[in-house]
Motif scaffolding. Structure first.
Motif, short mmCIF file in Angstrom:
data_model
loop_
_atom_site.label_atom_id
_atom_site.label_comp_id
_atom_site.label_asym_id
_atom_site.label_seq_id
_atom_site.Cartn_x
_atom_site.Cartn_y
_atom_site.Cartn_z
N ASN A 155 5.97 16.77 -1.42
CA ASN A 155 5.19 15.42 -1.40
C ASN A 155 6.39 14.23 -0.70
O ASN A 155 7.48 14.34 -1.13
N ASP A 201 2.80 1.97 3.54
CA ASP A 201 2.17 1.79 4.84
C ASP A 201 1.40 0.45 4.68
O ASP A 201 0.24 0.20 3.80
N GLU A 202 1.82 -0.40 5.46
CA GLU A 202 1.33 -1.89 5.18
C GLU A 202 0.90 -2.49 6.57
O GLU A 202 1.66 -2.55 7.69
N SER A 238 1.04 -1.26 -0.12
CA SER A 238 0.03 -0.05 -0.02
C SER A 238 1.00 1.22 0.02
O SER A 238 1.86 1.47 0.86
N GLU A 239 0.68 2.19 -0.99
CA GLU A 239 1.45 3.33 -1.07
C GLU A 239 0.47 4.52 -0.95
O GLU A 239 -0.74 4.58 -1.30
N LYS A 240 1.25 5.63 -0.28
CA LYS A 240 0.63 6.83 -0.01
C LYS A 240 1.26 7.91 -0.39
O LYS A 240 2.57 7.87 -0.17
N GLN A 241 0.79 9.18 -0.71
CA GLN A 241 1.02 10.55 -0.79
C GLN A 241 0.67 11.23 0.16
O GLN A 241 -0.40 11.53 0.24
N ILE A 242 1.84 11.94 0.97
CA ILE A 242 1.48 13.03 1.88
C ILE A 242 2.24 14.12 1.61
O ILE A 242 3.35 14.20 1.49
N LEU A 300 -0.83 10.44 9.38
CA LEU A 300 -1.29 9.03 9.39
C LEU A 300 -2.11 8.68 10.80
O LEU A 300 -2.59 7.85 11.19
N HIS A 326 6.28 10.19 -0.17
CA HIS A 326 5.86 8.75 -0.78
C HIS A 326 6.11 7.98 0.27
O HIS A 326 7.17 7.64 1.14
N ILE A 364 5.52 1.08 8.43
CA ILE A 364 5.52 2.46 7.60
C ILE A 364 6.70 3.00 7.33
O ILE A 364 7.72 3.02 8.23
#
Length: 272
Positions: free
Chosen positions: A12, A17-18, A2-6, A87, A14, A52
């Motif tokens: 930005n 988060d799993e 699972s990838e998130k952009q914060i 998060l 990358h 994370i």
């Protein structure tokens, strides 16, 4: 994974988060990205943790500001706190390697309210590192080279990255490192963490990092060409909590890549 952009302050980040359960923050160093932890994340998730792993600023798919001052420990610390806040994570286990270990020490020292347990790989407490003596200063010779803007970049890339290949002892991870650093501004951004935090002027400053108050695990590998065992062992003096040390035999500086099963077992035993 699972990838998130914060997004933080216009930059930005990358983030991998799993999983679920107690969160474990994984911090990489130079010249890596969150991908460094690809062998640890599945093991942590299978053991019931939430893993994370962000790309630090200047690395991987995160933003790469050009100002060297943007890479100081104080700024990097604010990035980490911002990611945790985004998060909605109050406290976290922290695992760091290389510059990520230095940042992990910094996080535990200055924001103990956010850290449960601390596991640091390769790099000892910053006070111990500074006082580790001549052998460590000799091993850190390349940090002086990295201060020469543009010259260091040209030398590292010359003849199909031959200097860089020699510097990392032709580690198999080169197949990932070089393509990543060939992207626009990537190499200079990665070197900025040295330029902001390891300039020789820092040796003249009477600075000290507080002792950490979290249970701490130090891990050092016998094949590390860049860091002495002494600077890790000396970290015991700067931990006001339970301290454990593990020496991994036969692995290079990138022990989590060379001996993933061994490292996973060590980390899980400690975090449990």
């Amino acid at each position: 994974m699972s990838e998130k952009q914060i997004e933080l302050s216009g930059l930005n980040f990358h983030v991998l988060d799993e999983g679920s359960g107690q969160p474990v923050l994984l911090l990489h160093g130079f010249p890596d990205s969150a991908d460094l932890w690809r062998n640890q994340i599945p093991a942590l998730v299978d053991a019931g943790f939430r893993a994370i792993a962000p790309d630090l600023r200047g690395f991987g798919r995160s933003s790469k500001p050009k100002e060297i001052s943007s890479y100081s420990f104080q700024v990097l610390l604010s990035d980490i706190i911002g990611i945790l806040d985004a998060l909605q994570i109050e406290r976290v286990h922290v695992v760091g390697h290389d510059w990520g270990a230095a940042l992990a020490w910094f996080l535990a020292a200055f924001r103990p309210d956010r850290v449960m347990n601390l596991a640091v790989m390769s790099v000892g407490h910053l006070n111990s590192f500074r006082s580790a003596g001549l052998e460590q200063r000799e091993k850190s010779w390349y940090t002086l080279l990295f201060q020469f803007e543009e010259i260091a970049e040209q030398l590292l890339m010359k003849n199909d990255w031959q200097f860089f290949r020699d510097l990392v002892r032709h580690h198999s991870e080169l197949e990932r490192w070089i393509p990543a650093m060939e992207k626009p501004d990537a190499l200079s951004a990665a070197l900025s963490i040295y330029r902001a935090n390891a300039h020789p002027q820092k040796l003249l400053e009477e600075s000290s990092v507080p002792a950490v108050k979290s249970p701490t695990l130090g891990i050092w590998s016998s094949g590390d060409f860049y860091l002495t065992e002494a600077q890790m062992l000396g970290s015991n003096a700067f931990v006001d909590a339970a301290w454990k040390y593990v020496r991994v035999e036969g692995a290079s500086h990138w022990m989590q890549l060379d001996r993933p099963e061994v490292i996973n077992q060590i980390l899980l035993k400690f975090l449990r």
